[in-house]
Design an enzyme around this catalytic site. Structure first.
Site, PDB file in Angstrom:
ATOM      1  N   PHE A  12       0.833  -1.211   0.000  1.00 21.12           N
ATOM      2  CA  PHE A  12       0.000   0.000   0.000  1.00 21.12           C
ATOM      3  C   PHE A  12       0.876   1.273   0.000  1.00 21.12           C
ATOM      4  CE2 PHE A  12      -1.941   2.754   3.486  1.00 21.12           C
ATOM      5  CZ  PHE A  12      -2.557   3.623   2.597  1.00 21.12           C
ATOM      6  N   ASP A  32      10.224  -6.778  -3.703  1.00 24.78           N
ATOM      7  CA  ASP A  32       9.061  -7.225  -2.923  1.00 24.78           C
ATOM      8  C   ASP A  32       8.818  -8.707  -3.216  1.00 24.78           C
ATOM      9  OD1 ASP A  32       6.205  -7.546  -2.073  1.00 24.78           O
ATOM     10  OD2 ASP A  32       6.324  -5.384  -1.802  1.00 24.78           O
ATOM     11  N   GLY A  37       1.631  -7.729  -0.641  1.00 29.61           N
ATOM     12  CA  GLY A  37       1.441  -6.732  -1.699  1.00 29.61           C
ATOM     13  C   GLY A  37       0.978  -7.416  -2.973  1.00 29.61           C
ATOM     14  N   ASN A 100      19.811  -6.650   6.021  1.00 35.42           N
ATOM     15  CA  ASN A 100      20.193  -6.722   4.606  1.00 35.42           C
ATOM     16  C   ASN A 100      20.025  -5.368   3.906  1.00 35.42           C
ATOM     17  OD1 ASN A 100      20.853  -9.456   4.713  1.00 35.42           O
ATOM     18  ND2 ASN A 100      18.739 -10.094   4.327  1.00 35.42           N
ATOM     19  N   LYS A 106      24.854   0.612   3.081  1.00 36.15           N
ATOM     20  CA  LYS A 106      26.263   0.822   3.452  1.00 36.15           C
ATOM     21  C   LYS A 106      27.164   0.595   2.227  1.00 36.15           C
ATOM     22  CE  LYS A 106      29.749  -1.260   6.507  1.00 36.15           C
ATOM     23  NZ  LYS A 106      30.132  -2.628   6.107  1.00 36.15           N
ATOM     24  N   TYR A 146       5.521  -8.059  15.709  1.00 32.46           N
ATOM     25  CA  TYR A 146       5.635  -6.850  14.881  1.00 32.46           C
ATOM     26  C   TYR A 146       6.359  -5.745  15.660  1.00 32.46           C
ATOM     27  CZ  TYR A 146       3.929  -2.907  11.986  1.00 32.46           C
ATOM     28  OH  TYR A 146       3.816  -1.785  11.192  1.00 32.46           O
ATOM     29  N   ARG A 187      -7.457  -4.492   8.367  1.00 34.25           N
ATOM     30  CA  ARG A 187      -7.374  -3.268   9.175  1.00 34.25           C
ATOM     31  C   ARG A 187      -8.748  -2.594   9.226  1.00 34.25           C
ATOM     32  NH1 ARG A 187      -1.409  -1.148   7.229  1.00 34.25           N
ATOM     33  NH2 ARG A 187      -1.925  -2.177   5.268  1.00 34.25           N
TER      34      ARG A 187
HETATM   35  P1  NAD Z   1       1.514  -3.692   3.022  1.00 37.32           P
HETATM   36  O1  NAD Z   1       1.276  -5.030   3.610  1.00 37.32           O
HETATM   37  O2  NAD Z   1       0.520  -3.174   2.036  1.00 37.32           O
HETATM   38  O3  NAD Z   1       2.941  -3.617   2.338  1.00 37.32           O
HETATM   39  C1  NAD Z   1       4.049  -4.345   2.794  1.00 37.32           C
HETATM   40  C2  NAD Z   1       4.821  -4.849   1.596  1.00 37.32           C
HETATM   41  O4  NAD Z   1       5.997  -5.548   2.054  1.00 37.32           O
HETATM   42  C3  NAD Z   1       4.011  -5.848   0.752  1.00 37.32           C
HETATM   43  O5  NAD Z   1       4.087  -5.514  -0.607  1.00 37.32           O
HETATM   44  C4  NAD Z   1       4.714  -7.189   1.036  1.00 37.32           C
HETATM   45  O6  NAD Z   1       4.590  -8.101  -0.029  1.00 37.32           O
HETATM   46  C5  NAD Z   1       6.140  -6.733   1.280  1.00 37.32           C
HETATM   47  N1  NAD Z   1       6.938  -7.699   2.038  1.00 37.32           N
HETATM   48  C6  NAD Z   1       6.642  -8.281   3.225  1.00 37.32           C
HETATM   49  N2  NAD Z   1       7.634  -9.102   3.599  1.00 37.32           N
HETATM   50  C7  NAD Z   1       8.594  -9.028   2.637  1.00 37.32           C
HETATM   51  C8  NAD Z   1       9.862  -9.645   2.456  1.00 37.32           C
HETATM   52  N3  NAD Z   1      10.358 -10.510   3.352  1.00 37.32           N
HETATM   53  N4  NAD Z   1      10.580  -9.351   1.346  1.00 37.32           N
HETATM   54  C9  NAD Z   1      10.094  -8.477   0.423  1.00 37.32           C
HETATM   55  N5  NAD Z   1       8.890  -7.855   0.546  1.00 37.32           N
HETATM   56  C10 NAD Z   1       8.153  -8.144   1.641  1.00 37.32           C
HETATM   57  O7  NAD Z   1       1.647  -2.678   4.256  1.00 37.32           O
HETATM   58  P2  NAD Z   1       1.759  -1.087   4.295  1.00 37.32           P
HETATM   59  O8  NAD Z   1       0.617  -0.577   5.070  1.00 37.32           O
HETATM   60  O9  NAD Z   1       2.020  -0.545   2.948  1.00 37.32           O
HETATM   61  O10 NAD Z   1       3.052  -0.913   5.208  1.00 37.32           O
HETATM   62  C11 NAD Z   1       4.314  -0.645   4.635  1.00 37.32           C
HETATM   63  C12 NAD Z   1       5.329  -0.381   5.727  1.00 37.32           C
HETATM   64  O11 NAD Z   1       4.917   0.726   6.522  1.00 37.32           O
HETATM   65  C13 NAD Z   1       5.542  -1.556   6.679  1.00 37.32           C
HETATM   66  O12 NAD Z   1       6.909  -1.654   7.010  1.00 37.32           O
HETATM   67  C14 NAD Z   1       4.736  -1.166   7.885  1.00 37.32           C
HETATM   68  O13 NAD Z   1       5.250  -1.745   9.063  1.00 37.32           O
HETATM   69  C15 NAD Z   1       4.868   0.343   7.892  1.00 37.32           C
HETATM   70  N6  NAD Z   1       3.752   0.979   8.576  1.00 37.32           N
HETATM   71  C16 NAD Z   1       2.531   1.087   7.990  1.00 37.32           C
HETATM   72  C17 NAD Z   1       1.483   1.676   8.678  1.00 37.32           C
HETATM   73  C18 NAD Z   1       0.116   1.876   8.065  1.00 37.32           C
HETATM   74  O14 NAD Z   1      -0.762   2.410   8.721  1.00 37.32           O
HETATM   75  N7  NAD Z   1      -0.135   1.514   6.824  1.00 37.32           N
HETATM   76  C19 NAD Z   1       1.669   2.139   9.982  1.00 37.32           C
HETATM   77  C20 NAD Z   1       2.922   1.975  10.560  1.00 37.32           C
HETATM   78  C21 NAD Z   1       3.966   1.414   9.839  1.00 37.32           C
HETATM   79  N1  UDP Z   2     -10.741  -2.849  14.569  1.00 36.97           N
HETATM   80  C1  UDP Z   2     -12.100  -3.082  14.684  1.00 36.97           C
HETATM   81  N2  UDP Z   2     -12.703  -3.850  13.742  1.00 36.97           N
HETATM   82  C2  UDP Z   2     -12.043  -4.379  12.675  1.00 36.97           C
HETATM   83  C3  UDP Z   2     -10.656  -4.117  12.539  1.00 36.97           C
HETATM   84  C4  UDP Z   2     -10.045  -3.344  13.514  1.00 36.97           C
HETATM   85  O1  UDP Z   2     -12.735  -2.612  15.625  1.00 36.97           O
HETATM   86  O2  UDP Z   2     -12.684  -5.060  11.851  1.00 36.97           O
HETATM   87  C5  UDP Z   2     -10.090  -2.023  15.586  1.00 36.97           C
HETATM   88  C6  UDP Z   2      -8.821  -2.639  16.185  1.00 36.97           C
HETATM   89  O3  UDP Z   2      -9.147  -3.478  17.265  1.00 36.97           O
HETATM   90  C7  UDP Z   2      -8.071  -1.392  16.595  1.00 36.97           C
HETATM   91  C8  UDP Z   2      -8.470  -0.341  15.558  1.00 36.97           C
HETATM   92  O4  UDP Z   2      -9.674  -0.816  14.977  1.00 36.97           O
HETATM   93  O5  UDP Z   2      -8.502  -0.952  17.861  1.00 36.97           O
HETATM   94  C9  UDP Z   2      -7.436  -0.146  14.461  1.00 36.97           C
HETATM   95  O6  UDP Z   2      -7.120  -1.427  13.951  1.00 36.97           O
HETATM   96  P1  UDP Z   2      -6.163  -1.655  12.702  1.00 36.97           P
HETATM   97  O7  UDP Z   2      -6.119  -3.128  12.468  1.00 36.97           O
HETATM   98  O8  UDP Z   2      -6.615  -0.807  11.584  1.00 36.97           O
HETATM   99  O9  UDP Z   2      -4.761  -1.097  13.150  1.00 36.97           O
HETATM  100  P2  UDP Z   2      -3.945  -1.082  14.540  1.00 36.97           P
HETATM  101  O10 UDP Z   2      -4.001   0.323  14.960  1.00 36.97           O
HETATM  102  O11 UDP Z   2      -4.594  -1.990  15.528  1.00 36.97           O
HETATM  103  O12 UDP Z   2      -2.614  -1.561  14.148  1.00 36.97           O
END
Ligand code: NAD
Ligand code: UDP
Length: 314
Positions: A12, A32, A37, A100, A106, A146, A187
């Protein structure tokens, strides 16, 4: 023209970063393994000659045979449902994968940016969360895979900065939403929108009194770009301080979709953080960054996206 490696670029947030840096005329290499994804997210730029996609698990060493200026490490499952389904992959990509990606930065003398998370604060005892708060994380609970992987990732990133002088940036991302989220990623926002469009019950966990602060993806990637080009090496929160309860979110999505859905209260998952709101003083003062998209406007765009991919259609 700069060359950026974006791990997790088919996800995303990663796909929005690919989009942004390609539009600005750079070369982008997305690495990826498509765990959470999709290639669909890359479709808009697959024909762009400045874009390459390498299907690879970054928990294994990453080899790139050209110059690299920036490494953006976004690979990791991010939805609680995903990291519950893939606990070991989550720990590996946060630890081995980050190692990695740092090794690549680096070797290439590239700037490194880590996608960290508000989850490093766990179920916070300080509210709102500032970057100097150390957090309240259960290391052995279901979210530990996580949270601890990301805490390790921050620690090794700063160790590479201190030991090898890698120019490291750390962004602590708060709940972000928008187009290209998977309908079924588990989510709250994709769940609630899909359920509302289908007229199905909205699954609110607990009483829905827990709070989150939701950021629209365009605001987030603008902040990430500002951080990447800054001189900062300390972690920076990026998030929208507008806090709401999960129940308020569910009601807002029902209103904006005009859905007949009712609310179905389910059990609250273990260790679900009770509150979450970023203190963005650092981003405001040091990056001049401020979120611009209010939650109604962002949700309307996201609902339109979900409709465009057929969410809720019977
Ligand atoms: P997402 O699941 O849509 O994207 C994660 C991507 O990482 C996917 O395309 C997946 O295939 C790839 N991936 C996972 N493991 C892999 C591996 N071992 N090798 C190569 N690719 C791999 O999630 P997102 O919401 O886009 O999140 C992206 C990043 O942002 C993550 O690191 C996540 O922890 C961080 N993040 C996101 C949020 C949010 O609200 N969306 C909040 C906090 C942190
Ligand atoms: N949540 C919910 N119903 C759902 C999915 C999530 O009530 O179907 C709640 C979850 O318990 C959390 C908040 O919504 O309190 C946000 O959840 P999300 O999975 O989006 O992200 P988090 O902040 O927990 O990583």
């Amino acid at each position: 023209m700069k060359t950026l490696v974006i791990t997790g670029g088919a996800g995303f947030i990663g796909s929005h970063l690919c989009d942004l840096f390609l539009r600005e005329g750079n070369r982008v290499l997305c690495v990826d393994n498509l765990l959470t994804g999709t290639e669909e997210n890359l479709r808009p730029f697959l024909k762009n000659e400045r874009f390459s996609f390498l299907r690879h698990d970054v928990s294994k060493p990453i080899e790139i045979g050209e110059k690299v200026d920036y490494v953006l490490h976004f690979a990791s499952p991010a939805s609680p449902a995903d990291y519950h389904a893939y606990p070991i992959q989550t720990l590996k990509v946060g630890s081995l994968g980050t190692h990695n990606a740092l090794g690549l930065a680096k070797a290439k003398k590239a700037v490194f940016l880590l996608a960290s998370t508000s989850e490093v604060y766990g179920d916070p005892l300080v509210h709102p969360q500032r970057e100097d708060y150390w957090g309240n994380v259960n290391p052995i609970g279901p979210r530990g895979v996580y949270d601890e992987a990301k805490r390790f990732a921050e620690a090794i990133a700063l160790a590479y900065h201190r030991t090898h002088a890698v120019d490291v940036k750390i962004v602590r991302i708060f709940n972000t939403y928008g187009p290209r989220m998977r309908q079924n990623d588990g989510r709250a926002i994709p769940n609630f929108i899909s359920q509302a469009l289908a007229g199905e019950p909205i699954t609110v966990f607990g009483q829905g009194s827990q709070t989150r602060s939701f950021t629209y993806v365009d605001d987030l990637v603008r902040g990430i770009r500002a951080l990447l080009f800054s001189k900062l090496n300390e972690p920076v929160n990026l998030g929208n301080p507008r806090e709401m309860t999960v129940l308020e979110l569910a009601r807002l999505i029902i209103e904006l979709t005009g859905s007949p859905s009712r609310i179905d209260f389910r059990d609250l998952p273990q260790d679900d953080p009770r509150v979450r709101q970023p203190d963005i003083t650092r981003a405001r003062t040091k990056l001049g960054w401020e979120p611009a998209v209010d939650v109604r406007a962002g949700l309307i765009k996201t609902i339109d996206y979900f409709k465009s991919i057929g969410a809720g259609a019977k």
